[in-house]
Design a protein around this motif. Structure first.
Motif, PDB file in Angstrom:
ATOM      1  N   GLY A 135      27.762  34.673 -11.848  1.00 18.95           N
ATOM      2  CA  GLY A 135      28.082  35.439 -10.656  1.00 18.95           C
ATOM      3  C   GLY A 135      28.156  36.934 -10.892  1.00 18.95           C
ATOM      4  O   GLY A 135      28.606  37.672 -10.036  1.00 18.95           O
ATOM      5  N   ASP A 136      27.684  37.423 -12.048  1.00 11.45           N
ATOM      6  CA  ASP A 136      27.852  38.846 -12.355  1.00 11.45           C
ATOM      7  C   ASP A 136      26.634  39.700 -12.030  1.00 11.45           C
ATOM      8  O   ASP A 136      26.668  40.910 -12.198  1.00 11.45           O
ATOM      9  N   GLY A 137      25.528  39.107 -11.581  1.00 13.11           N
ATOM     10  CA  GLY A 137      24.347  39.876 -11.211  1.00 13.11           C
ATOM     11  C   GLY A 137      23.451  40.239 -12.380  1.00 13.11           C
ATOM     12  O   GLY A 137      22.364  40.746 -12.183  1.00 13.11           O
ATOM     13  N   ASN A 138      23.864  40.001 -13.624  1.00 11.27           N
ATOM     14  CA  ASN A 138      23.063  40.393 -14.779  1.00 11.27           C
ATOM     15  C   ASN A 138      21.731  39.659 -14.853  1.00 11.27           C
ATOM     16  O   ASN A 138      20.735  40.218 -15.273  1.00 11.27           O
TER      17      ASN A 138
ATOM     18  N   SER B 204      15.892  40.105 -14.817  1.00 10.52           N
ATOM     19  CA  SER B 204      14.629  39.629 -14.281  1.00 10.52           C
ATOM     20  C   SER B 204      13.857  40.776 -13.636  1.00 10.52           C
ATOM     21  O   SER B 204      12.652  40.905 -13.816  1.00 10.52           O
ATOM     22  N   CYS B 205      14.540  41.610 -12.904  1.00 13.60           N
ATOM     23  CA  CYS B 205      13.918  42.750 -12.235  1.00 13.60           C
ATOM     24  C   CYS B 205      13.329  43.713 -13.263  1.00 13.60           C
ATOM     25  O   CYS B 205      12.155  44.085 -13.182  1.00 13.60           O
ATOM     26  N   TYR B 206      14.106  44.127 -14.227  1.00 15.98           N
ATOM     27  CA  TYR B 206      13.659  45.111 -15.206  1.00 15.98           C
ATOM     28  C   TYR B 206      12.580  44.557 -16.138  1.00 15.98           C
ATOM     29  O   TYR B 206      11.757  45.309 -16.646  1.00 15.98           O
ATOM     30  N   SER B 207      12.577  43.249 -16.368  1.00 17.98           N
ATOM     31  CA  SER B 207      11.555  42.676 -17.239  1.00 17.98           C
ATOM     32  C   SER B 207      10.169  42.759 -16.593  1.00 17.98           C
ATOM     33  O   SER B 207       9.163  42.641 -17.281  1.00 17.98           O
TER      34      SER B 207
ATOM     35  N   LEU C 237       9.495  54.246 -16.268  1.00 16.34           N
ATOM     36  CA  LEU C 237       9.329  52.872 -15.801  1.00 16.34           C
ATOM     37  C   LEU C 237       9.809  52.742 -14.365  1.00 16.34           C
ATOM     38  O   LEU C 237      10.760  53.407 -13.960  1.00 16.34           O
ATOM     39  N   VAL C 238       9.159  51.852 -13.618  1.00 16.64           N
ATOM     40  CA  VAL C 238       9.577  51.549 -12.249  1.00 16.64           C
ATOM     41  C   VAL C 238       9.645  50.028 -12.118  1.00 16.64           C
ATOM     42  O   VAL C 238       8.779  49.315 -12.639  1.00 16.64           O
ATOM     43  N   ALA C 239      10.669  49.551 -11.454  1.00 18.75           N
ATOM     44  CA  ALA C 239      10.830  48.128 -11.189  1.00 18.75           C
ATOM     45  C   ALA C 239      11.102  47.957  -9.702  1.00 18.75           C
ATOM     46  O   ALA C 239      12.021  48.580  -9.172  1.00 18.75           O
ATOM     47  N   SER C 240      10.290  47.124  -9.066  1.00 14.73           N
ATOM     48  CA  SER C 240      10.482  46.922  -7.620  1.00 14.73           C
ATOM     49  C   SER C 240      10.027  45.535  -7.200  1.00 14.73           C
ATOM     50  O   SER C 240       9.218  44.925  -7.803  1.00 14.73           O
TER      51      SER C 240
END
Length: 129
Positions: free
Chosen positions: A30-33, A38-41, A126-129
């Motif tokens: 439940g901490d969002g990590n 996953s987003c940054y990878s 870097l960009v993550a979206s």
């Protein structure tokens, strides 16, 4: 196609719309990590070393299912950046993104949204979206 530079410096609201019912936290902690990792990878390199200080220089970037937000991590310097949206042709306000730090520059952006980044100077990272 070059991003419309004239509109890239306007300070207008973006077309980001909250995604209802989307859970971004780790189902076990439940901490969002989990969602953040996953987003940054899925991050890709950006390079705004061009006369217009925009990325991508031709065309648009598109958000994915990997992230709910648009995030950047400048690797060469801290910089102000604005996100501009193709559908509306408007840009949000400039945000400071510190060097080597992930910064959320647009929140709750729908999947499949076309956008470009407008910087106040040259930048790469870097960009993550």
């Amino acid at each position: 196609m070059v991003a419309p530079v004239g509109t890239a410096h306007a300070s207008a609201p973006n077309d980001a719309t909250p995604i209802k019912g989307q859970n971004t936290s780790n189902p076990t902690s439940g901490d969002g990590n989990f969602a953040i990792q996953s987003c940054y990878s899925n991050a890709k390199s950006y390079d705004a070393y061009n006369d217009a200080f925009v990325w991508p220089f031709n065309g648009y970037a598109r958000t994915t299912t990997a992230c709910n937000d648009i995030n950047i991590k400048p690797t060469d310097r801290g910089i102000y950046v604005s996100v501009c949206f193709r559908r509306t042709g408007t840009c949000n306000g400039y945000k400071w993104a510190a060097r080597n730090t992930w910064t959320v520059i647009a929140t709750n952006v729908l999947n499949g949204t076309d956008y470009w980044l407008d910087f106040t100077g040259v930048s790469k990272g870097l960009v993550a979206s």
